[in-house]
Design a protein around this motif. Structure first.
Motif, PDB file in Angstrom:
ATOM      1  N   TYR A  90      80.009   5.110-108.892  1.00  0.00           N
ATOM      2  CA  TYR A  90      79.263   3.956-109.415  1.00  0.00           C
ATOM      3  C   TYR A  90      79.612   2.697-108.632  1.00  0.00           C
ATOM      4  O   TYR A  90      78.728   1.913-108.252  1.00  0.00           O
ATOM      5  N   ALA A  91      80.898   2.489-108.375  1.00  0.00           N
ATOM      6  CA  ALA A  91      81.322   1.295-107.636  1.00  0.00           C
ATOM      7  C   ALA A  91      80.771   1.295-106.210  1.00  0.00           C
ATOM      8  O   ALA A  91      80.348   0.252-105.694  1.00  0.00           O
ATOM      9  N   LEU A  92      80.741   2.461-105.581  1.00  0.00           N
ATOM     10  CA  LEU A  92      80.305   2.532-104.185  1.00  0.00           C
ATOM     11  C   LEU A  92      78.788   2.465-104.040  1.00  0.00           C
ATOM     12  O   LEU A  92      78.288   2.144-102.961  1.00  0.00           O
ATOM     13  N   THR A  93      78.053   2.772-105.071  1.00  0.00           N
ATOM     14  CA  THR A  93      76.586   2.812-104.966  1.00  0.00           C
ATOM     15  C   THR A  93      75.900   1.641-105.668  1.00  0.00           C
ATOM     16  O   THR A  93      74.801   1.263-105.275  1.00  0.00           O
ATOM     17  N   PHE A  99      81.950  -2.533 -96.589  1.00  0.00           N
ATOM     18  CA  PHE A  99      82.369  -1.337 -95.857  1.00  0.00           C
ATOM     19  C   PHE A  99      82.133  -0.056 -96.666  1.00  0.00           C
ATOM     20  O   PHE A  99      82.958   0.865 -96.664  1.00  0.00           O
ATOM     21  N   LYS A 100      80.999   0.000 -97.360  1.00  0.00           N
ATOM     22  CA  LYS A 100      80.689   1.208 -98.140  1.00  0.00           C
ATOM     23  C   LYS A 100      80.557   2.432 -97.241  1.00  0.00           C
ATOM     24  O   LYS A 100      81.027   3.518 -97.568  1.00  0.00           O
ATOM     25  N   GLY A 101      79.874   2.232 -96.102  1.00  0.00           N
ATOM     26  CA  GLY A 101      79.696   3.356 -95.183  1.00  0.00           C
ATOM     27  C   GLY A 101      81.020   3.902 -94.691  1.00  0.00           C
ATOM     28  O   GLY A 101      81.208   5.120 -94.595  1.00  0.00           O
ATOM     29  N   LEU A 154      77.967  12.800-107.082  1.00  0.00           N
ATOM     30  CA  LEU A 154      77.613  11.817-108.092  1.00  0.00           C
ATOM     31  C   LEU A 154      76.971  10.584-107.474  1.00  0.00           C
ATOM     32  O   LEU A 154      76.093   9.959-108.087  1.00  0.00           O
ATOM     33  N   ALA A 155      77.388  10.212-106.275  1.00  0.00           N
ATOM     34  CA  ALA A 155      76.771   9.060-105.608  1.00  0.00           C
ATOM     35  C   ALA A 155      75.281   9.301-105.386  1.00  0.00           C
ATOM     36  O   ALA A 155      74.462   8.369-105.492  1.00  0.00           O
ATOM     37  N   THR A 156      74.907  10.541-105.110  1.00  0.00           N
ATOM     38  CA  THR A 156      73.490  10.872-104.922  1.00  0.00           C
ATOM     39  C   THR A 156      72.697  10.626-106.192  1.00  0.00           C
ATOM     40  O   THR A 156      71.589  10.070-106.154  1.00  0.00           O
TER      41      THR A 156
END
Length: 273
Positions: A90-93, A99-101, A154-156
């Motif tokens: 959730y935090a990353l998306t 710098f998420k990538g 989960l990010a998907t």
């Protein structure tokens, strides 16, 4: 022409299912053969089916204990890994993080390390912490290889949730955690459930860490326990086959009960809104 194509499709489907199910069918048929017939002939069916191998599998080794150990370790791993992965994904998306990538790249790279390459430092850590021959001693390393893939899956699903819902929650004064708990997580439930099943099965089938860390027989899991059915001079294939059938039943039941949720989770993550 269409009728012939339909018949051909069903023939292909039957042949395909047979090849997929052949190992399981052969293991089951072997498990009900008397021990003397397993090596004396290669017939599919036996004229004298016997449950002796099942009795031996349950009495010669503590198979019930192995199953309980695997269930506890897999359940704890699933709960902890999915909980951490849900928040991380959730935090990353959904949050404005720099710098998420790069972070996703590090997560993906960590999932590519072979287990044999990290078994030594993890073994030393578990030993120094006094966690050998315990459930926690397996849960910690299991999380190391289940967490990265759980975050990616989960990010998907989180990326597919409309941003308008989150913006509406912010306008109503909801904090990021409240938005995650009340809106994002419930909408991503099929994906969370699918991820949990995959993590559980991966932990249930793991062998290397379980063999290295838990060396006492009362703490062994199913894959390691079954490998100890063989002795120095003989390999009781009937007992091993029976044990394999018994430990596969819980996973089969689990998948059959929740197959709709699993399919729903897999398809919802691949269809654009």
């Amino acid at each position: 022409m269409n009728k012939r194509a339909g018949i051909g499709f069903y023939i292909f489907l039957v042949v395909f299912v047979f090849f997929v199910m052949f190992p399981f069918i052969w293991v089951f048929l072997t498990s009900i053969k008397p021990p003397g017939e397993i090596f004396s002939n290669f017939r599919w069916f036996t004229s004298n089916p016997s449950l002796q191998s099942y009795e031996n599998a349950l009495t010669n080794r503590p198979l019930a204990r192995y199953i309980m150990n695997s269930f506890v370790v897999s359940s704890l791993t699933t709960i902890i890994a999915v909980a951490i992965a849900s928040v991380a994904a959730y935090a990353l998306t959904r949050l404005p993080i720099k710098f998420k990538g790069l972070i996703f790249g590090v997560v993906l790279a960590s999932s590519m390390f072979p287990q044999i390459a990290i078994i030594s430092p993890i073994y030393n850590f578990i030993t120094d912490a006094g966690l050998r021959n315990s459930y926690l001693g397996l849960v910690i390393p299991y999380i190391t290889f289940s967490l990265p893939i759980a975050i990616w899956i989960l990010a998907t699903f989180f990326q597919k949730i409309p941003w308008e819902l989150e913006e509406s929650a912010k306008l109503d004064g909801a904090t990021p955690f409240q938005t995650f708990r009340k809106i994002i997580f419930p909408l991503a439930a099929p994906g969370v459930f699918t991820t949990a099943i995959l993590v559980f099965i991966g932990a249930w089938n793991e062998y290397l860490f379980a063999l290295t860390i838990n060396t006492e027989d009362t703490w062994r899991t199913v894959p390691v326990g079954i490998s100890f059915y063989q002795s120095q001079f003989t390999i009781p294939w009937g007992d091993i086959s029976a044990a394999t059938v018994l430990v596969t039943i819980p996973i089969v039941i689990l998948v059959l009960i929740f197959q709709r949720r699993i399919v729903s989770g897999l398809t919802s993550g691949s269809v654009k809104e």
